[in-house]
Design an enzyme around this catalytic site. Sequence first.
Site, PDB file in Angstrom:
ATOM      1  N   ARG A  90       0.831  -1.210   0.000  1.00 16.03           N
ATOM      2  CA  ARG A  90       0.000   0.000   0.000  1.00 16.03           C
ATOM      3  C   ARG A  90       0.860   1.251   0.000  1.00 16.03           C
ATOM      4  NH1 ARG A  90      -1.297   3.382   3.691  1.00 16.03           N
ATOM      5  NH2 ARG A  90      -0.632   2.016   5.363  1.00 16.03           N
ATOM      6  N   CYS A  91       1.824   1.307   0.898  1.00 17.53           N
ATOM      7  CA  CYS A  91       2.645   2.516   1.019  1.00 17.53           C
ATOM      8  C   CYS A  91       3.495   2.776  -0.209  1.00 17.53           C
ATOM      9  CB  CYS A  91       3.555   2.427   2.244  1.00 17.53           C
ATOM     10  SG  CYS A  91       2.684   2.610   3.798  1.00 17.53           S
ATOM     11  N   MET A  92       3.906   1.738  -0.896  1.00 19.56           N
ATOM     12  CA  MET A  92       4.820   1.902  -2.022  1.00 19.56           C
ATOM     13  C   MET A  92       4.099   1.929  -3.365  1.00 19.56           C
ATOM     14  SD  MET A  92       7.723   2.201  -0.551  1.00 19.56           S
ATOM     15  CE  MET A  92       8.953   1.896  -1.783  1.00 19.56           C
TER      16      MET A  92
END
Length: 101
Positions: A90-92
Amino acid sequence: MKVKVEEDFAKVLKEALNLDKVTLIESGGGDEIRGAREQWNDSTNTLAIAPGVVMAYNRNEITNNTLRNHGIKVIEIEGSELVRGRGGPRCMSMPLNRDDI
């Protein structure tokens, strides 16, 4: 008190999303020790790619099985390149444009 906060959060989500029911799925299947261990491995850092389908690190076996037990398809990834950036699926990722459900 933990239960009250979870109930309030689920209630707010249910009302905001205009749903009949919201189920909160805990990291590590709700086990405090396993959940903490898997959170260190980004178990809560999953990426929703379609309704009922997520991408997650394969090292979080308990959380991934818990998601599957709730009817969610989990696409597991190795993630050795993503962790270099200190993030997870999700973050990347970049924001996606999607059609309304």
